[in-house]
Scaffold this active site. Structure first.
Site, PDB file in Angstrom:
ATOM      1  N   ASP A  41       0.857  -1.176   0.000  1.00  0.00           N
ATOM      2  CA  ASP A  41       0.000   0.000   0.000  1.00  0.00           C
ATOM      3  C   ASP A  41       0.895   1.229   0.000  1.00  0.00           C
ATOM      4  O   ASP A  41       2.114   1.116   0.121  1.00  0.00           O
ATOM      5  CB  ASP A  41      -0.976  -0.016   1.186  1.00  0.00           C
ATOM      6  CG  ASP A  41      -0.295  -0.112   2.535  1.00  0.00           C
ATOM      7  OD1 ASP A  41       0.947  -0.266   2.588  1.00  0.00           O
ATOM      8  OD2 ASP A  41      -0.992  -0.041   3.563  1.00  0.00           O
ATOM      9  N   PHE A  63       6.203   2.541  -4.530  1.00  0.00           N
ATOM     10  CA  PHE A  63       7.611   2.720  -4.176  1.00  0.00           C
ATOM     11  C   PHE A  63       8.189   4.076  -4.580  1.00  0.00           C
ATOM     12  O   PHE A  63       9.275   4.444  -4.134  1.00  0.00           O
ATOM     13  CB  PHE A  63       8.496   1.593  -4.741  1.00  0.00           C
ATOM     14  CG  PHE A  63       8.107   0.233  -4.239  1.00  0.00           C
ATOM     15  CD1 PHE A  63       8.407  -0.151  -2.945  1.00  0.00           C
ATOM     16  CD2 PHE A  63       7.401  -0.647  -5.050  1.00  0.00           C
ATOM     17  CE1 PHE A  63       8.031  -1.393  -2.458  1.00  0.00           C
ATOM     18  CE2 PHE A  63       7.018  -1.900  -4.574  1.00  0.00           C
ATOM     19  CZ  PHE A  63       7.336  -2.271  -3.277  1.00  0.00           C
ATOM     20  N   HIS A 115       9.995  -8.682   0.273  1.00  0.00           N
ATOM     21  CA  HIS A 115       9.742  -7.254   0.110  1.00  0.00           C
ATOM     22  C   HIS A 115      11.019  -6.463   0.413  1.00  0.00           C
ATOM     23  O   HIS A 115      11.832  -6.892   1.247  1.00  0.00           O
ATOM     24  CB  HIS A 115       8.623  -6.837   1.072  1.00  0.00           C
ATOM     25  CG  HIS A 115       8.048  -5.493   0.812  1.00  0.00           C
ATOM     26  ND1 HIS A 115       8.604  -4.335   1.322  1.00  0.00           N
ATOM     27  CD2 HIS A 115       6.962  -5.101   0.094  1.00  0.00           C
ATOM     28  CE1 HIS A 115       7.884  -3.300   0.929  1.00  0.00           C
ATOM     29  NE2 HIS A 115       6.880  -3.737   0.186  1.00  0.00           N
TER      30      HIS A 115
END
Length: 224
Positions: free
Chosen positions: A67, A80, A188
């Site tokens: 998110d 990002f 991630h």
């Protein structure tokens, strides 16, 4: 968000996303309730659908995040990315570290990834809004169904779907939707997980290898 879908996204997305109008209505009601309760959310309303200004038929690579950044001034509607002149957040710093190791890119001066989007990289979050200072706070409000529809539509593009880069569990939850579309998966880039498989995963060169095998122009990943 009461603005018609056709005015929020590029026209090439409308057929794929139109069946999600009910979910958008649910999200809109939720966001209005949050605002009325004095709980601000990000990004700015005009940037929520920014990723979808990239025409669907121009998408070559999809990078899926979780998110938006929950820090005011960071979220810009592209996963990002931050705005020009904004110091890169920690996840983006780790992305740049892997970019240097993978592609030999120099340290960027900017956290703005809009050049990737201009080249056909869809910077998509699973959830398109977040409460200010409250990471993950807008999950389960309808965004997931909306973005899943986008991913599924892309995965079935002809003559070939884009390359999917899935960072983290939220992104990897889309794996089941991809069929035979190529996918590059890793942890991630967050400081909490980057050392568990993101570093050394070489997503940028691997994506370019797939594009070149298809006689597509590779992405110029180095950020100025």
């Amino acid at each position: 968000m009461a603005t018609p879908l056709e005015e929020l996204v590029d026209s090439t997305w409308v057929e794929t996303l139109a069946p999600q109008r009910a979910h958008l209505g649910n999200v809109d009601s939720f966001l209005n309730r949050e605002k009325s309760a004095g709980r601000p959310w990000l990004p700015d309303r005009e940037d929520v659908f920014r990723a979808f200004t990239l025409p669907m038929d121009r998408v070559k690579v999809v990078i899926i995040g979780q998110d938006p950044y929950p820090t005011p001034g960071h979220a810009v509607g592209l996963s990002f990315s931050v705005g020009s002149g904004v110091a890169p957040p920690r996840s983006l710093i780790n992305i740049y570290r892997e970019l240097a190791a993978d592609m030999g890119c120099p340290q960027p001066h900017s956290g703005d990834l809009s050049d990737w989007a201009d080249q056909g990289v869809l910077l998509l979050n699973r959830v398109l809004t977040v409460g200010s200072g409250r990471s993950g706070s807008h999950r389960g409000q309808g965004w997931e169904q909306f973005t899943e529809a986008a991913v599924q539509g892309l995965a079935h593009l002809t003559p070939r779907p884009p390359v999917f880069i899935l960072w983290g569990k939220d992104a990897q939850s889309c794996r089941k939707l991809l069929g035979d579309a190529p996918a590059i998966e890793s942890a991630h880039p967050s400081p909490l997980s980057a050392h568990r498989g993101f570093f050394g995963s070489r997503p940028f060169s691997r994506a370019n290898e797939i594009l070149q095998q298809r006689d597509q122009v590779p992405i110029r990943w180095c950020v100025q």
